[in-house]
Design an enzyme around this catalytic site. Structure first.
Site, PDB file in Angstrom:
ATOM      1  N   LYS A  75       0.932  -1.551  -0.143  1.00  0.00           N
ATOM      2  CA  LYS A  75      -0.011   0.358  -0.264  1.00  0.00           C
ATOM      3  C   LYS A  75       1.125   1.157   0.027  1.00  0.00           C
ATOM      4  O   LYS A  75       0.418   2.888  -0.568  1.00  0.00           O
ATOM      5  CB  LYS A  75      -1.003   0.258   1.747  1.00  0.00           C
ATOM      6  CG  LYS A  75      -2.358   0.049   1.057  1.00  0.00           C
ATOM      7  CD  LYS A  75      -3.382   0.247   2.080  1.00  0.00           C
ATOM      8  CE  LYS A  75      -3.708   1.397   2.109  1.00  0.00           C
ATOM      9  NZ  LYS A  75      -4.543   1.363   4.105  1.00  0.00           N
ATOM     10  N   GLU A 150     -10.342   7.387   7.631  1.00  0.00           N
ATOM     11  CA  GLU A 150      -9.875   5.791   8.770  1.00  0.00           C
ATOM     12  C   GLU A 150      -9.938   6.799   9.757  1.00  0.00           C
ATOM     13  O   GLU A 150     -10.960   6.230  10.535  1.00  0.00           O
ATOM     14  CB  GLU A 150      -8.265   5.159   8.562  1.00  0.00           C
ATOM     15  CG  GLU A 150      -8.322   4.383   7.633  1.00  0.00           C
ATOM     16  CD  GLU A 150      -7.013   3.679   7.405  1.00  0.00           C
ATOM     17  OE1 GLU A 150      -6.639   3.568   8.844  1.00  0.00           O
ATOM     18  OE2 GLU A 150      -6.612   2.872   6.195  1.00  0.00           O
ATOM     19  N   ASP A 176      -4.487   8.766  14.850  1.00  0.00           N
ATOM     20  CA  ASP A 176      -4.360   7.500  14.141  1.00  0.00           C
ATOM     21  C   ASP A 176      -3.266   7.048  13.420  1.00  0.00           C
ATOM     22  O   ASP A 176      -2.618   7.490  12.136  1.00  0.00           O
ATOM     23  CB  ASP A 176      -5.537   7.241  12.859  1.00  0.00           C
ATOM     24  CG  ASP A 176      -5.708   6.067  12.142  1.00  0.00           C
ATOM     25  OD1 ASP A 176      -4.535   4.767  12.652  1.00  0.00           O
ATOM     26  OD2 ASP A 176      -6.089   6.164  11.086  1.00  0.00           O
TER      27      ASP A 176
END
Ligand code: AMP
Length: 540
Positions: A75, A150, A176
């Protein structure tokens, strides 16, 4: 109204850089779906063996046995060029091979069933996604309904129990820090509403970077001790990396630990003690960078840190004590909220959102209103190559905004509108979304025509752009759907970062373009431009 029990449930997926997680709303709550091994998270890993392809846990097990054909972290390549220095430094640490494809694209090379195969990072990611979805196969088919940021998903997971009309609005900051990326969001939660105020992120900041620093440290220790460089040995590096990641986790709850790998290189056993403070020292710049994102997000939200009610931690790397300490210090000692499961919160929140969209939630869930922001600015290219902003980043979505443009030549009867997304000054440095031509403009001296350009973004992130000439009413429009041309989060964060890095270069270009424009305006008649705020569109 349909009985919600007869509706087909929708699932929420967190496709993480290192781990993926799937959830579903069932029996009035979110249930995290375990994979075939019984684990609630699945390594984001694909391995190509002699006869078959492995995904998830099975693939991770292959990493030490078959390192050059086991792909993880892919990713991190999405949306990046092969020549990108960050890609080059990642490549040096990965046991699998990444080669240069057409247009500077990084491609992953593996041997599969005796053949050489080349995949893009997106293809590898889609394999994991399909597999994660297959694990939930009996529950749902694959139809992507919406992509959620997210931290927004994590905010839903955090706020779901705090909804209710009697509860006062709270400013909630979601921090996060995952395996590959860091994301910060500032939301207000109140009544049934989750309203995103601003987002900020870095696609190359997370646990993998911390592992890399530890690996490099160990390579140096080995070199010093045994006068041997192990960095060229893929298998040794992979085994060391696995051990470093384990040690890093231990250091979140212990003051020191030992990194030990038997017969690491040329039969030599490796063992080295590492303290929590050494680990922090190796990564301090990264940790500080993650806190800088918080500052940026607050600045974008125009909110003072003292107005933040809750700071919520999520993502596996938010467990690191030093990160927590820096964050707590930044917020003047405020207690951080650690009650979310960092590995499951995103999938949890995404599952709630999926239930809302599928109409399968209970009353409390169905009442939730989610107001998100546009993570990147939208605009059109003007005659001087500048990106003329129509909707600035972090504007609440859905939204509709207008701006007026005019012609650059006498008797110009058509104008080309090229639509871009991004933060760079020069349009061509941003992401091209599409273009259309407005024809049938009446002949007039330059600057005498007014064309109203409207940008309209709906709840699903679909962008409609239209242009209308004021006197005749001639108009033209295009629609940009979010699934085809729009950018994934990684690409968005990269572009924001690029924009910051290239600010100086952009300013220079802007000055040059302005100086050139001023001269041209002087040659014509400056007063003939309809409105000096209106910037000229691209020449037809
Ligand atoms: P995520 O992307 O949120 O799944 O986070 C995965 C990252 O969190 C990986 O880099 C893990 O090594 C890291 N991680 C998980 N648990 C811990 C822990 N206890 N301490 C430090 N890092 C951790």
């Amino acid at each position: 109204m349909a009985d919600r029990r007869t509706l087909r449930p929708a699932i929420g997926i967190d496709l993480g850089t290192t781990y993926s997680c799937v959830g579903v709303w069932q029996h009035d709550r979110v249930e995290i779906v375990a994979n075939d091994q019984g684990n609630r998270t699945t390594p984001s890993c694909v391995a190509f063996a002699e006869t078959q392809r492995f995904v998830g846990d099975a693939a991770k097990n292959q990493v030490t046995m078959n390192p050059i054909n086991s792909i993880f972290d892919s990713k991190r390549l999405i949306g990046r060029r092969f020549s990108d220095p960050l890609v080059q430094s990642d490549i040096n640490l990965w046991p699998f091979k990444v080669i240069e494809g057409s247009n500077d694209q990084p491609m992953i090379k593996v041997a599969y069933k005796g053949e050489r195969r080349i995949f893009s990072a997106v293809e590898i990611s889609s394999m994991k996604m399909r597999q994660a979805t297959m694990d939930a196969g009996h529950i749902a088919g694959l139809k992507v309904m919406r992509i959620l940021n997210e931290p927004t998903a994590a905010a839903i997971a955090y706020g779901i129990d705090k909804l209710g009309s009697s509860i006062r609005k709270r400013n909630v900051l979601i921090f996060d820090l995952g395996g590959g990326t860091a994301d910060v969001s500032l939301l207000t939660i109140g009544g049934s509403e989750f309203k995103v105020k601003a987002v900020a992120g870095d696609t190359h900041l997370g646990g993998e970077d911390f592992d890399n620093r530890m690996v490099n440290h160990c390579v140096e220790v080995f070199k010093k001790k045994y006068k041997k460089d192990i960095s060229g040995n893929a298998k040794a590096m992979r085994r060391l990396r696995t051990e470093c990641e384990r040690a890093k986790r231990v250091l979140s709850s212990a003051l020191d630990t030992t990194i030990a790998v038997d017969a690491l290189y040329e039969g030599i056993d490796f063992s080295s003690n590492i303290t929590c403070s050494k680990f922090s020292e190796l990564n301090m710049d990264f940790f500080k960078k993650s806190v800088k994102l918080v500052e940026k997000c607050l600045a974008d939200a125009k909110l003072d840190k003292r107005s933040v009610h809750d700071v919520v931690l999520t993502g596996g790397s938010s467990r690191i004590p030093k990160v927590q300490q820096l964050l707590q210090e930044f917020f003047d000692g405020m207690e951080l909220k650690r009650n979310l499961n960092p590995d499951e919160a995103v999938a949890y929140g995404a599952s709630v959102q999926a239930a809302i969209m599928a109409g399968t939630g209970n009353e409390r869930v169905q009442d939730i209103v989610l107001v998100d922001v546009i993570p990147l600015s939208f605009g059109v290219e003007t005659d001087d190559g500048i990106m003329s902003l129509v909707i600035p980043r972090n504007t609440t979505s859905p939204t509709k905004m207008r701006r007026n443009y005019t012609t650059v030549k006498d008797n110009q009867t058509s104008i080309l509108f090229a639509v871009y997304e991004g933060e760079r000054t020069r349009a061509k440095d941003n992401y091209w979304l599409g273009e259309f031509r407005l024809s049938g403009i009446p002949a007039a001296p330059r600057g005498k025509i007014t064309v109203v350009v409207s940008f309209d973004i709906d709840t699903n992130g679909i962008l409609k752009v239209s242009a209308q000439e004021s006197t005749t009413g001639v108009s033209q429009k295009i629609t940009v759907t979010n699934d085809k041309a729009r950018l994934p989060r990684e690409e968005i964060n990269r572009m924001i970062k690029d924009a910051e890095n290239f600010k100086v270069e952009d300013e220079k270009y802007k000055k040059k373009a302005k100086a050139k424009g001023a001269l041209e305006d002087y040659d014509y008649d400056l007063k003939s431009i309809v409105n000096d705020k209106e910037i000229r569109p691209t020449l037809s």
